[in-house]
Design an enzyme around this catalytic site. Structure first.
Site, mmCIF file in Angstrom:
data_model
loop_
_atom_site.group_PDB
_atom_site.id
_atom_site.type_symbol
_atom_site.label_atom_id
_atom_site.label_comp_id
_atom_site.label_asym_id
_atom_site.label_seq_id
_atom_site.Cartn_x
_atom_site.Cartn_y
_atom_site.Cartn_z
ATOM 1 N N THR A 117 50.063 75.225 119.626
ATOM 2 C CA THR A 117 49.925 75.232 121.148
ATOM 3 C C THR A 117 50.349 73.670 121.408
ATOM 4 O O THR A 117 50.206 72.725 120.692
ATOM 5 C CB THR A 117 48.417 75.388 121.507
ATOM 6 N N ASP A 118 50.714 73.583 122.893
ATOM 7 C CA ASP A 118 50.939 72.111 123.353
ATOM 8 C C ASP A 118 49.663 71.319 123.555
ATOM 9 O O ASP A 118 49.662 70.102 123.509
ATOM 10 C CB ASP A 118 51.469 72.074 124.805
ATOM 11 N N GLU A 119 48.407 71.987 123.257
ATOM 12 C CA GLU A 119 47.190 71.478 123.635
ATOM 13 C C GLU A 119 46.875 70.284 122.248
ATOM 14 O O GLU A 119 46.220 69.450 122.549
ATOM 15 C CB GLU A 119 46.031 72.297 123.398
ATOM 16 N N TYR A 121 38.906 73.321 120.017
ATOM 17 C CA TYR A 121 39.909 74.404 120.130
ATOM 18 C C TYR A 121 41.281 73.714 119.489
ATOM 19 O O TYR A 121 41.786 74.217 118.645
ATOM 20 C CB TYR A 121 40.293 75.278 121.211
ATOM 21 N N LYS A 143 43.328 73.575 115.970
ATOM 22 C CA LYS A 143 44.888 74.062 116.091
ATOM 23 C C LYS A 143 45.694 72.990 115.210
ATOM 24 O O LYS A 143 46.596 73.164 114.457
ATOM 25 C CB LYS A 143 45.329 74.570 117.297
#
Ligand code: NAD
Ligand code: TDX
Length: 343
Positions: free
Chosen positions: A128-130, A155, A159
């Site tokens: 994810t870009d997060e 989260y 990741k």
């Protein structure tokens, strides 16, 4: 075309579910194994059609169950692993981070061990870009594949940890890998704990829509079909060891997103309710997809066409939504939102 055996983890969830349907239909010569634990986010009713196909198989299992995963890889000799299975909701990770470490970090490491032991041809890790953290509101700045990882939520930290493990198995053991880092997805079968399906669901039922803080946080929205096509491309043509960002320059504030949905459904903006902000709420995400575009990817939806298709899908599939928001979901909503104050 060559026959291949694919293990798709998390194929009963939102993106993995759309990907399973895409692959079963696009690649009839491939055998697709959907492995999923069926947590609250997993739902098999979406696969009523694909389950009739000979090339679709389902395995109920936990990616963190080492013994089972190793014996499965030994038996099936997969060619490709496409790894979606994860705990995926930021708010849940703020309430209880433990399961995020268990599934997202330990589960990934077990899949990597099995992939290494049984010599798969590619491990595609869906990230994810997060993991890049947040951007400020300067519209000329974007996440590239070189942006340092600075995750802010439990989260995104879980990741990012899994991304580092995938990279390490490539660097240390030569495991063939790709990592994709995608912006916020939306589209059919999106679980209504996330902003877009939550808003559609509540507006359809004339219920208040909770917007965290001032609603000015920005997300970069990508239709899930365009994400599936990107993963197909990286799986078949991605350069071994490389990371690819996935996003289509569709930045919107949360308030703009919610107002668009309300307008499309012909309801009143009085449904909007500003509530206590999310802890550590990332200001802005925005992807530079140049590297993936050079590989040949081009999105088919922009935000206007994509959100219209998605809203219509929820209207046409009201029974799916109703079945999800009954039962346990009601308790989740009450617990998550009762602690929030109106602003
Ligand atoms: P989701 O929560 O809808 O689905 C996750 C699926 O994984 C569910 O079917 C669940 O049952 C399964 N699962 C959970 N724990 C498991 C375990 N221990 N063993 C086996 N299966 C398990 O998630 P999603 O939104 O479809 O996201 C899929 C992946 O894409 C995730 O890795 C997420 O980090 C990533 N991602 C999501 C977005 C987004 O906007 N939703 C954007 C970029 C990346
Ligand atoms: O009720 C809400 N009110 C609100 O204002 C919810 C659920 C969200 N929000 C805000 C928070 C975010 O700024 O909307 C934005 C989007 O929130 P989510 O839908 O929870 O997504 P986000 O936190 O951005 O993370 C998503 O995109 C990246 C996915 O859930 C992740 O799995 C993915 O990695």
């Amino acid at each position: 075309m060559e026959k291949k055996k694919l293990l798709v983890t998390g194929g009963a969830g939102f993106i993995g579910g759309n990907f399973v349907q895409y692959m079963v239909n696009e690649f009839p010569q491939y055998d697709i194994y959907n492995l999923d634990l069926l947590t609250y986010a997993g739902d098999l009713t979406k696969h009523r059609q694909v389950k009739k196909k000979n090339n679709y198989h389902f395995i109920k299992a936990d990616i963190a169950d080492r013994k089972f995963i190793i014996s499965l890889f030994e038996k099936e000799k997969f060619d490709y692993v496409i790894h979606f299975a994860a705990e995926s909701h930021v708010d849940r990770s703020i309430s209880d981070p433990s399961i995020f470490v268990q599934t997202n970090v330990l589960g990934t490491q077990i899949l990597l061990d099995a992939s290494k032991q049984f010599g798969i041809s590619k491990f595609l890790h869906v990230s994810t870009d997060e993991v890049y953290g947040e951007l400020d509101f300067d519209p000329t700045t974007f996440f590239t594949e070189e942006t340092p990882l600075q995750p802010n939520s439990p989260y995104s930290a879980s990741k990012a940890s899994s991304d580092f493990l995938v990279r390490a198995y490539h660097e240390t053991y030569g495991l063939p890998i790709n990592i994709t880092r995608c912006s916020n997805n939306y589209g059919p079968y999106h679980f209504p704990e996330k902003l877009i399906p939550l808003t559609i669901s509540r507006v359809l039922n004339n219920e208040k829509v909770p917007i965290y803080g001032d609603g000015k946080n920005i997300r970069d929205w990508l239709h899930v079909y365009d994400h599936c096509a990107a993963i197909d491309l990286v799986l078949h043509q991605g350069v071994n060891g490389e990371v690819y960002n996935v996003g289509g320059h569709n930045e919107r504030t949360n308030l703009e997103v919610v107002k668009t949905i309300i307008r499309t459904l012909g309801k009143s903006e009085d449904l909007i309710e500003f509530v206590t902000d999310r802890l550590g709420h990332d200001k802005r995400y925005a992807i530079d997809p140049t590297k993936l575009e050079r590989l040949g990817w081009k999105p088919t939806f922009n935000f206007e066409t994509g959100i219209a298709q998605t809203i219509q899908w929820y209207i046409d599939n009201k029974e799916w939504l109703e079945q999800i928001i009954s039962g346990e979901y009601k308790n989740y909503f009450k617990n998550q939102y009762s602690v929030k104050q109106k602003l």
